[in-house]
Every structure is written in C-alpha cells, then in structure tokens.
Design a protein around this motif. Structure first.
Motif, mmCIF file in Angstrom:
data_model
loop_
_atom_site.group_PDB
_atom_site.id
_atom_site.type_symbol
_atom_site.label_atom_id
_atom_site.label_comp_id
_atom_site.label_asym_id
_atom_site.label_seq_id
_atom_site.Cartn_x
_atom_site.Cartn_y
_atom_site.Cartn_z
ATOM 1 N N LEU A 236 53.620 -46.617 40.934
ATOM 2 C CA LEU A 236 53.611 -45.334 40.231
ATOM 3 C C LEU A 236 52.958 -45.414 38.852
ATOM 4 C CD1 LEU A 236 57.201 -43.960 41.027
ATOM 5 C CD2 LEU A 236 55.066 -43.575 42.276
ATOM 6 N N TYR A 237 52.759 -46.629 38.377
ATOM 7 C CA TYR A 237 52.211 -46.795 37.028
ATOM 8 C C TYR A 237 50.787 -46.239 36.957
ATOM 9 C CZ TYR A 237 51.270 -48.909 32.481
ATOM 10 O OH TYR A 237 50.975 -49.096 31.152
ATOM 11 N N GLY A 238 50.543 -45.411 35.954
ATOM 12 C CA GLY A 238 49.213 -44.848 35.758
ATOM 13 C C GLY A 238 48.988 -43.504 36.423
ATOM 14 N N LEU A 239 49.929 -43.067 37.273
ATOM 15 C CA LEU A 239 49.759 -41.764 37.920
ATOM 16 C C LEU A 239 49.898 -40.631 36.914
ATOM 17 C CD1 LEU A 239 51.736 -42.220 41.268
ATOM 18 C CD2 LEU A 239 49.281 -42.436 40.861
ATOM 19 N N ASP A 240 50.735 -40.847 35.904
ATOM 20 C CA ASP A 240 50.907 -39.879 34.830
ATOM 21 C C ASP A 240 51.497 -40.623 33.637
ATOM 22 O OD1 ASP A 240 51.133 -36.610 34.528
ATOM 23 O OD2 ASP A 240 52.583 -37.668 33.276
ATOM 24 N N THR B 282 55.414 -34.604 43.091
ATOM 25 C CA THR B 282 54.301 -35.431 42.630
ATOM 26 C C THR B 282 53.601 -34.804 41.430
ATOM 27 O OG1 THR B 282 52.878 -34.231 44.168
ATOM 28 C CG2 THR B 282 53.843 -36.276 44.953
ATOM 29 N N GLU B 283 54.165 -33.719 40.913
ATOM 30 C CA GLU B 283 53.596 -33.066 39.741
ATOM 31 C C GLU B 283 54.006 -33.767 38.463
ATOM 32 O OE1 GLU B 283 54.795 -29.008 39.849
ATOM 33 O OE2 GLU B 283 53.564 -28.511 41.598
ATOM 34 N N TRP B 284 55.110 -34.535 38.517
ATOM 35 C CA TRP B 284 55.639 -35.281 37.378
ATOM 36 C C TRP B 284 56.010 -34.374 36.212
ATOM 37 C CZ3 TRP B 284 56.900 -39.204 39.896
ATOM 38 C CH2 TRP B 284 56.043 -39.781 40.829
ATOM 39 N N LYS B 285 56.596 -33.239 36.547
ATOM 40 C CA LYS B 285 57.103 -32.327 35.528
ATOM 41 C C LYS B 285 58.610 -32.462 35.420
ATOM 42 C CE LYS B 285 53.434 -28.872 36.066
ATOM 43 N NZ LYS B 285 53.131 -27.464 36.398
ATOM 44 N N ILE C 228 50.629 -21.848 56.317
ATOM 45 C CA ILE C 228 51.639 -20.838 55.955
ATOM 46 C C ILE C 228 52.999 -21.496 55.765
ATOM 47 C CG2 ILE C 228 52.900 -18.817 56.796
ATOM 48 C CD1 ILE C 228 50.281 -17.980 58.218
ATOM 49 N N ILE C 229 53.361 -22.404 56.681
ATOM 50 C CA ILE C 229 54.643 -23.093 56.585
ATOM 51 C C ILE C 229 54.739 -23.873 55.271
ATOM 52 C CG2 ILE C 229 56.060 -24.949 57.558
ATOM 53 C CD1 ILE C 229 56.227 -22.483 59.237
ATOM 54 N N ASN C 230 53.660 -24.557 54.913
ATOM 55 C CA ASN C 230 53.683 -25.427 53.738
ATOM 56 C C ASN C 230 53.612 -24.672 52.422
ATOM 57 O OD1 ASN C 230 53.889 -27.897 55.119
ATOM 58 N ND2 ASN C 230 51.701 -27.940 55.519
ATOM 59 N N LEU C 231 53.384 -23.364 52.474
ATOM 60 C CA LEU C 231 53.382 -22.573 51.247
ATOM 61 C C LEU C 231 54.770 -22.497 50.625
ATOM 62 C CD1 LEU C 231 51.079 -19.536 52.153
ATOM 63 C CD2 LEU C 231 50.612 -21.328 50.485
ATOM 64 N N ILE C 232 55.803 -22.604 51.452
ATOM 65 C CA ILE C 232 57.176 -22.476 50.979
ATOM 66 C C ILE C 232 57.678 -23.851 50.559
ATOM 67 C CG2 ILE C 232 59.459 -21.578 51.515
ATOM 68 C CD1 ILE C 232 57.089 -19.567 51.686
ATOM 69 N N HIS C 233 57.685 -24.070 49.264
ATOM 70 C CA HIS C 233 58.053 -25.395 48.775
ATOM 71 C C HIS C 233 58.690 -25.271 47.398
ATOM 72 C CE1 HIS C 233 57.883 -29.690 48.087
ATOM 73 N NE2 HIS C 233 57.253 -29.489 46.951
ATOM 74 N N HIS C 234 59.910 -25.797 47.267
ATOM 75 C CA HIS C 234 60.574 -25.821 45.975
ATOM 76 C C HIS C 234 60.177 -27.083 45.225
ATOM 77 C CE1 HIS C 234 63.886 -25.924 43.020
ATOM 78 N NE2 HIS C 234 63.848 -24.615 43.156
ATOM 79 N N ARG C 235 60.110 -26.996 43.903
ATOM 80 C CA ARG C 235 59.628 -28.121 43.102
ATOM 81 C C ARG C 235 60.464 -29.373 43.257
ATOM 82 N NH1 ARG C 235 58.614 -27.096 36.978
ATOM 83 N NH2 ARG C 235 58.653 -29.352 37.121
ATOM 84 N N GLY C 236 61.751 -29.228 43.444
ATOM 85 C CA GLY C 236 62.600 -30.407 43.601
ATOM 86 C C GLY C 236 63.613 -30.543 42.476
ATOM 87 N N ASN C 237 64.651 -31.363 42.723
ATOM 88 C CA ASN C 237 65.717 -31.504 41.756
ATOM 89 C C ASN C 237 66.647 -32.648 42.150
ATOM 90 O OD1 ASN C 237 67.190 -30.137 43.947
ATOM 91 N ND2 ASN C 237 66.220 -28.316 43.124
ATOM 92 N N LEU C 238 67.500 -33.020 41.195
ATOM 93 C CA LEU C 238 68.572 -33.977 41.446
ATOM 94 C C LEU C 238 69.801 -33.495 40.703
ATOM 95 C CD1 LEU C 238 69.893 -36.682 42.310
ATOM 96 C CD2 LEU C 238 68.911 -37.689 40.228
#
Length: 206
Positions: free
Chosen positions: A150-154, A51-54, A107-117
C-alpha cells in the motif's frame, strides 16, 4: 429463448442484490448510532477507506452517501426493468448480448457506499454490513512502510497501519481492511477487539 431466460435470471439476481444491499446499509445506519468507536471527529478522521483513501464519514440516513445508495437503488431497479423489457420485446439480445451484459453490471456497480468501520457492543459494521463478534476470526496489523503493497498509493496512507479483519465461513471474501493513520487510534481499536475476545494473528505479531 435461452438468452432471454438467462437475462431474466440475471435480472432476478440483480434485483435481489440491490434490495439486500439497500437493507444492509439501512440496518448499518440504524446500528451505527450505538457505536463505541468512532465517535469523535478525530476518530473518524483516523480511518482511511480504500480505494479512495479518504477519511471515514459518519453513516446516517441524512448523509449524502446514504441518500445516493437509497435513490440510486430505485434508479437502478427502474433501469434494469427497462433493460429487461427491451430484451423481452425485441431481438436486440441476439446481436448485442455482451453489450447488454456490460450495461447490466455497470448499473449494478453504480450502487456503492464509500465504506466504514464501526465497533459496537456486540459486533462491528464493516463496509455497510453488520457482523457479530462470533463471526470474526482474528485481525492482522501491518505497518505501511517502504516496500509494503500500500505504500505510495497515497501520501495519507504512508506510515499508517493496515488493519485487516478476517471472518469465519465467508463464501467469497474472507477478509476486509481499512487503514488507520496513527498508532494511538489503532491502539484504541485493538484494545476494544481484545476486550471482546478478538485476537491478533500470530503472523502480524511477529
């Protein structure tokens, strides 16, 4: 006693989740080297990750995001072990169960990869997890224009394309999506999908 047992169960499930997540990311990093798409910088830049839209970053064992998952997993396991020791050796849980539960899930939610395809010869990697093409049901494409959710989120998302991949026999989440910034790169992905027998849903064709 019951609360201690309950928290111990949480601890076991948490450890299992952290270790399995780390192994999935490791397998994905190894497999990503054989990707057909994306390969060039423009192809990576065309994929936006919610949801960072990077723009998507390469998944290798040398990247910052991979190292954060690797060392973050070790740190989280140590913190969870300390938390379990405090629960077993003190009576803190009797008066602070919700505080402990909050700390546990934080603590569990600290481990998160940005994502990919990534699209491979025999499957795809989506958000750090490998799926064979046999597990993919179909895909949907939506143009992100005014009134779209999603329009307008970024600003980078506007007028792009929401690409949703729907999987077969998923227990919790049956679909995941990324945003493709332009039609040319979307066409590359769709052509690959169609070549591997993954069809577009009739809903997004209309």
């Amino acid at each position: 006693m019951v609360m201690n047992s309950l928290f111990s169960l949480f601890y076991i499930l948490g450890v299992y989740y952290l270790i399995s997540y780390q192994l999935k990311i490791k397998k994905a990093a190894d497999s990503a080297r054989e990707a057909i798409f994306p390969k060039t910088k423009s192809e990576f830049d065309s994929i936006l990750i919610p949801t960072e839209w990077k723009e998507m970053e390469p998944l290798t064992k040398k990247t910052k995001s991979y190292r954060l998952v690797k060392w973050g997993t070790i740190t989280a396991l140590v913190l969870l072990s300390l938390l379990l020791w405090m629960v077993i050796s003190t009576n803190w849980i009797k008066s602070s169960f919700f505080t402990l539960a909050y700390l546990f899930f934080a603590i569990i939610n600290l481990i998160h990869h940005r994502g990919n395809l990534y699209i491979l010869q025999r499957g795809l990697i989506l958000f750090g997890k490998y799926y064979s093409f046999k597990r993919v049901n179909y895909y949907e494409v939506e143009k992100i224009v005014r009134w779209h959710e999603l329009y307008g989120l970024d600003s980078s998302v506007n007028n792009g394309y929401k690409l949703t991949i729907i999987f077969k026999k998923q227990l919790f989440s049956s679909s995941k999506f990324v945003v493709i910034k332009d039609f040319e790169h979307l066409k590359q992905i769709v052509t690959l999908f169609e070549g591997y027998g993954i069809r577009q849903s009739s809903k997004s064709q209309n």
